[in-house]
Write a protein that holds these residues in place. Structure first.
Motif, mmCIF file in Angstrom:
data_model
loop_
_atom_site.group_PDB
_atom_site.id
_atom_site.type_symbol
_atom_site.label_atom_id
_atom_site.label_comp_id
_atom_site.label_asym_id
_atom_site.label_seq_id
_atom_site.Cartn_x
_atom_site.Cartn_y
_atom_site.Cartn_z
ATOM 1 N N LYS A 49 2.205 1.919 -3.430
ATOM 2 C CA LYS A 49 1.174 2.475 -4.315
ATOM 3 C C LYS A 49 0.916 3.945 -3.991
ATOM 4 O O LYS A 49 0.737 4.776 -4.886
ATOM 5 C CB LYS A 49 -0.098 1.642 -4.205
ATOM 6 N N GLU A 50 0.926 4.266 -2.703
ATOM 7 C CA GLU A 50 0.705 5.652 -2.298
ATOM 8 C C GLU A 50 1.798 6.570 -2.842
ATOM 9 O O GLU A 50 1.550 7.726 -3.190
ATOM 10 C CB GLU A 50 0.652 5.746 -0.773
ATOM 11 N N ALA A 53 0.836 -1.207 0.000
ATOM 12 C CA ALA A 53 0.000 0.000 0.000
ATOM 13 C C ALA A 53 0.869 1.254 0.000
ATOM 14 O O ALA A 53 0.563 2.243 -0.688
ATOM 15 C CB ALA A 53 -0.926 -0.007 1.210
ATOM 16 N N GLU A 92 1.223 7.352 -7.169
ATOM 17 C CA GLU A 92 -0.080 7.736 -7.709
ATOM 18 C C GLU A 92 -1.013 6.535 -7.861
ATOM 19 O O GLU A 92 -1.821 6.458 -8.782
ATOM 20 C CB GLU A 92 0.083 8.457 -9.056
ATOM 21 N N GLY A 93 -0.846 5.576 -6.951
ATOM 22 C CA GLY A 93 -1.728 4.431 -6.920
ATOM 23 C C GLY A 93 -1.330 3.274 -7.820
ATOM 24 O O GLY A 93 -1.975 2.216 -7.790
ATOM 25 N N ARG A 94 -0.273 3.441 -8.617
ATOM 26 C CA ARG A 94 0.102 2.391 -9.585
ATOM 27 C C ARG A 94 0.799 1.214 -8.924
ATOM 28 O O ARG A 94 0.547 0.055 -9.237
ATOM 29 C CB ARG A 94 1.047 2.966 -10.659
ATOM 30 N N ARG A 114 3.394 -2.403 -10.068
ATOM 31 C CA ARG A 114 2.286 -2.045 -10.958
ATOM 32 C C ARG A 114 2.068 -3.150 -11.998
ATOM 33 O O ARG A 114 2.945 -3.996 -12.221
ATOM 34 C CB ARG A 114 2.617 -0.741 -11.694
#
Length: 369
Positions: free
Chosen positions: A246-247, A243, A250-252, A275
């Motif tokens: 990803k943070e 997590a 940009e969430g990828r 990703r």
């Protein structure tokens, strides 16, 4: 003095004893400091008096699993001084400060032509020994370096570079090989899981590509050491690392995850942290077994699971420059050394390396210190 006598004195340091101390592997979890014979050398070989030898995770796995028969003397991250030179050796003399690779490939077989050197049958042979079955031998006072290693795997150390820095040549080679395999781009984010000495090396080398580097570890003390190498994006491994990756992206998810811990359970963490289309490199998974992963992550998410093992002769010269010049210019690897042990205390050194603490990083044995 005759010419022949002069040549003999140049080839042999007469102060070399007939016996030496060595940390001898006698069976699973059984290493003993004993007196053994100093190895004899042959044509094309040299005898090296060891100053510093790092303890590698692969040494520990061999000691704890019984994967190799006994007796043996392990240790391969080593540097020292030549004290004997065999007939036919060119370019080296008694008194030269050197580092010796323990594996060097043939350069001619199918695997060498494909630059998959670690799969070459000659590469799999060990070319340095303190006696018994060749196993590196750096946990001893002296090692015999065999002819094919002398020709292609013996590296002279400049006078202004300490033995401790030179002992990192082999591990840096293995890490740089993995980083080169990835062909990192400046807009990519790399997650390195584990910040022991190998993890820090992987992360520091990845950072040289101008990629963004995230580092994950359980210990704040290790992140503090990593910060000395410009690694300033630490993640707490006690939290949700995937997590956090990803943070930061940009969430990828990270473009690449390098797993520098030999834990099969962390393969899923690494796969979850990258990703779609990302790459995961297993660097420390050297024990055979079975590890679950989601095959759809490889197929539908197009994630690549790959491995990198041991050193590459193709990058040897570049790594040599990197390590030696780096000592003078901000890449002082001696900062990774947390504990230095005498050879007589080798059993305690191996025990500490086998049970890492928050303040333990690279642990070295120094027979010649």
């Amino acid at each position: 003095m005759s010419t022949n006598t002069l040549m003999d004195e140049q080839k042999t340091d007469q102060r070399v004893p007939t016996t030496m101390r060595a940390a001898v592997y006698r069976g699973v979890n059984d290493v003993r400091v004993e007196t053994i014979a100093v190895p004899e050398i042959g044509v094309g070989e040299v005898l090296v008096k060891i100053h510093t030898c790092g303890i590698c995770g692969t040494d520990l796995k061999k000691i704890h699993t019984g994967s190799h028969d006994a007796p043996r003397v392990f240790g391969h991250e080593m540097a020292g001084t030549i004290v004997r030179v065999g007939d036919g050796v060119e370019g080296f003399a008694v008194g030269d400060r050197v580092m010796a690779y323990h594996h060097i490939p043939c350069g001619e077989c199918y695997y060498c032509r494909k630059q998959t050197f670690a799969q070459c049958e000659v590469y799999k042979k060990v070319g340095c020994t303190a006696g018994f079955a060749p196993s590196g031998g750096g946990f001893a006072e002296y090692i015999r370096v065999m002819d094919w290693i002398v020709r292609r795997g013996l590296v002279k150390i400049p006078d202004d570079v300490p033995f401790e820095q030179a002992a990192f040549l082999e591990p840096v080679n293995t890490c740089f090989k993995a980083v080169q395999l990835l062909d990192l781009q400046a807009d990519e984010t790399v997650l390195v899981i584990g910040q022991g000495p190998i993890g820090v090396l992987l992360a520091a080398l990845a950072r040289r590509t101008r990629a963004t580097v995230l580092t994950s570890d359980l210990y704040a003390e290790r992140h503090a050491i990593a910060a000395k190498f410009g690694l300033d994006r630490p993640l707490d491994a006690r939290g949700d690392v995937a997590a956090a990756a990803k943070e930061a992206t940009e969430g990828r998810g990270a473009d690449v995850a390098l797993l520098a811990v030999g834990s099969d359970a962390l393969i899923k963490v690494a796969m979850d942290a990258v990703r779609p289309g990302g790459r995961v490199v297993l660097f420390a998974s050297t024990q055979h077994g079975e590890a679950p992963f989601d095959p759809a992550a490889v197929c539908m998410d197009e994630k690549t699971l790959m491995g990198s093992y041991s050193a590459s002769v193709a990058i040897q010269d570049e790594v040599t420059r990197m390590v030696f010049e780096g000592y003078r210019d901000g890449f002082d690897l001696t900062n990774l050394i947390s504990h230095r042990f005498s050879l007589e205390d080798a059993v305690a050194a191996i025990d500490l390396a086998s049970h890492p603490q928050a303040d333990s990083m690279k642990i070295v044995i120094q027979p010649g210190h």
